[in-house]
Design a protein around this motif. Structure first.
Motif, short mmCIF file in Angstrom:
data_model
loop_
_atom_site.label_atom_id
_atom_site.label_comp_id
_atom_site.label_asym_id
_atom_site.label_seq_id
_atom_site.Cartn_x
_atom_site.Cartn_y
_atom_site.Cartn_z
N SER A 110 6.68 66.42 10.65
CA SER A 110 5.61 66.24 9.54
C SER A 110 4.54 65.65 9.89
CB SER A 110 6.21 65.67 8.23
OG SER A 110 6.80 64.23 8.48
N LEU A 111 4.31 64.81 10.97
CA LEU A 111 3.17 64.29 11.44
C LEU A 111 2.52 64.88 12.73
CD1 LEU A 111 3.19 60.52 10.18
CD2 LEU A 111 2.09 62.48 9.21
N GLY A 112 3.43 65.81 13.27
CA GLY A 112 3.19 66.58 14.34
C GLY A 112 1.76 67.03 14.50
N PHE A 113 1.15 67.64 13.33
CA PHE A 113 -0.14 68.35 13.34
C PHE A 113 -1.21 67.16 14.18
CE2 PHE A 113 -0.04 66.08 9.50
CZ PHE A 113 -1.36 65.36 9.37
N LEU A 114 -0.99 66.19 13.88
CA LEU A 114 -1.93 65.11 14.54
C LEU A 114 -2.25 65.11 15.96
CD1 LEU A 114 -1.03 62.00 12.55
CD2 LEU A 114 -2.92 63.38 11.87
N THR A 115 -1.22 65.96 16.73
CA THR A 115 -1.33 66.10 17.97
C THR A 115 -2.44 66.94 18.64
OG1 THR A 115 0.26 67.67 18.16
CG2 THR A 115 1.11 65.28 18.42
N ARG A 116 -2.84 67.80 17.66
CA ARG A 116 -3.89 68.74 18.03
C ARG A 116 -5.36 68.21 17.85
NH1 ARG A 116 -0.24 71.73 15.09
NH2 ARG A 116 -1.20 71.65 12.96
N HIS A 117 -5.40 66.98 17.39
CA HIS A 117 -6.71 66.19 17.21
C HIS A 117 -6.53 64.75 17.50
CE1 HIS A 117 -8.11 70.18 15.25
NE2 HIS A 117 -6.83 69.96 14.61
N PRO A 118 -6.44 64.32 18.75
CA PRO A 118 -6.27 62.74 18.93
C PRO A 118 -6.96 61.98 18.15
CG PRO A 118 -6.49 64.11 20.82
CD PRO A 118 -6.81 64.96 19.78
N ALA A 119 -8.30 62.27 17.66
CA ALA A 119 -9.12 61.41 16.83
C ALA A 119 -8.33 61.06 15.32
CB ALA A 119 -10.44 61.98 16.54
N LEU A 120 -7.52 62.25 15.02
CA LEU A 120 -6.81 61.71 13.89
C LEU A 120 -5.60 60.77 14.12
CD1 LEU A 120 -6.69 65.54 12.34
CD2 LEU A 120 -7.96 63.60 11.59
N VAL A 162 -1.43 51.58 19.14
CA VAL A 162 -0.14 51.75 19.24
C VAL A 162 0.28 53.05 18.62
CG1 VAL A 162 2.34 50.86 18.48
CG2 VAL A 162 0.34 49.30 19.08
N LEU A 163 -0.60 53.74 17.76
CA LEU A 163 0.05 54.89 17.12
C LEU A 163 -0.02 55.97 18.28
CD1 LEU A 163 1.71 56.65 14.88
CD2 LEU A 163 -0.78 56.74 14.01
N PRO A 164 -1.29 56.17 18.88
CA PRO A 164 -1.37 57.06 19.96
C PRO A 164 -0.21 56.62 21.20
CG PRO A 164 -3.55 56.19 19.35
CD PRO A 164 -2.58 55.42 18.47
N LEU A 165 -0.10 55.71 21.22
CA LEU A 165 1.09 55.44 22.27
C LEU A 165 2.43 55.89 21.90
CD1 LEU A 165 0.45 51.66 23.23
CD2 LEU A 165 -0.10 53.83 24.67
N MET A 166 2.66 55.94 20.62
CA MET A 166 3.80 56.52 20.08
C MET A 166 3.83 58.10 20.27
SD MET A 166 4.55 54.46 16.72
CE MET A 166 5.61 52.86 16.49
N TYR A 167 2.67 58.59 20.17
CA TYR A 167 2.61 60.22 20.29
C TYR A 167 2.71 60.37 21.79
CZ TYR A 167 1.71 61.69 15.79
OH TYR A 167 1.63 61.99 14.27
N ARG A 168 2.16 59.52 22.80
CA ARG A 168 2.26 59.57 24.11
C ARG A 168 3.95 59.74 24.33
NH1 ARG A 168 -1.30 61.02 27.90
NH2 ARG A 168 -0.14 59.51 29.43
N LEU A 169 4.61 58.73 23.81
CA LEU A 169 6.12 58.80 23.95
C LEU A 169 6.70 60.02 23.69
CD1 LEU A 169 6.99 54.95 23.04
CD2 LEU A 169 7.06 55.92 25.27
N CYS A 181 -2.31 62.42 23.52
CA CYS A 181 -3.22 61.84 22.73
C CYS A 181 -3.70 60.38 23.29
CB CYS A 181 -2.62 61.45 21.07
SG CYS A 181 -2.03 62.89 20.23
N TYR A 182 -4.81 60.17 23.56
CA TYR A 182 -5.43 59.00 24.25
C TYR A 182 -6.78 59.03 24.13
CZ TYR A 182 -5.35 62.02 28.43
OH TYR A 182 -5.56 62.91 29.57
#
Length: 182
Positions: A110-120, A162-169, A181-182
């Motif tokens: 449900s929050l996967g759409f954020l990966t298209r826009h790292p600033a989000l 930390v949230l961008p690190l979670m997306y990287r994981l 996302c970095y």
């Protein structure tokens, strides 16, 4: 109809649906934050249902557990630093650990759409996560050891990173190539 489609139960994969994951997580959040300790058995059932509904349980655990452990570690550190105070003087309550497992499922759904826009992802980390802690504080699930503005500012800085690190994981363990996302 036998409840199966091409040899696969209809319900299998339901957890991967964006709408289902969003609804499931909101139910989990409400049970965890409002019910806390007494709702831990319900939270365990909700997690079990999630695992029952995903098509690949082992793969699910391989990518969600590291994300959850990162959130748990950050929250435990903040609790030990007296930024958070939980009833019963526990470092981190079990319901919050379960909440991190549930949150991890949203990163690719449900929050996967954020990966298209790292600033989000950065904005969500700096705004949405502190807001959730503030909501939890207002609902009595946690007390803050610092004044509210300082707590929210500290959480904004921490979750901005930390949230961008979670997306990287999640991207590292993803079968699909998620944009880093970095």
């Amino acid at each position: 109809m036998t409840g199966q489609s091409l040899g696969r139960p209809i319900y299998r994969g339901l957890a991967d649906k964006l709408w289902f994951n969003a609804l499931w997580f909101q139910c989990f959040w409400l049970c965890a934050v409002l019910g806390r300790g007494p709702m831990v058995p319900v939270l365990a059932i909700l997690l079990a249902v999630h695992l029952w509904l995903v098509p690949h349980r082992v793969h699910e655990l391989l990518w969600t557990v590291p994300i959850a452990l990162l959130g748990i570690a950050v929250d435990a550190g903040l609790s030990l630093a007296d930024v958070y105070r939980f009833p019963g003087d526990v470092v981190l309550p079990l319901w919050l650990m379960g909440l991190w497992l549930a949150f991890a499922t949203t990163v690719r759904r449900s929050l996967g759409f954020l990966t298209r826009h790292p600033a989000l992802v950065w904005i969500a980390g700096a705004v949405a996560l502190p807001f959730n802690y503030w909501a939890g504080q207002r609902l009595g699930a946690v007390e803050f050891g610092l004044p509210l503005p300082q707590t929210l500012a500290l959480l904004a800085v921490i979750w901005l990173v930390v949230l961008p690190l979670m997306y990287r994981l999640a991207a590292r363990h993803s079968a699909e190539a998620l944009k880093p996302c970095y």
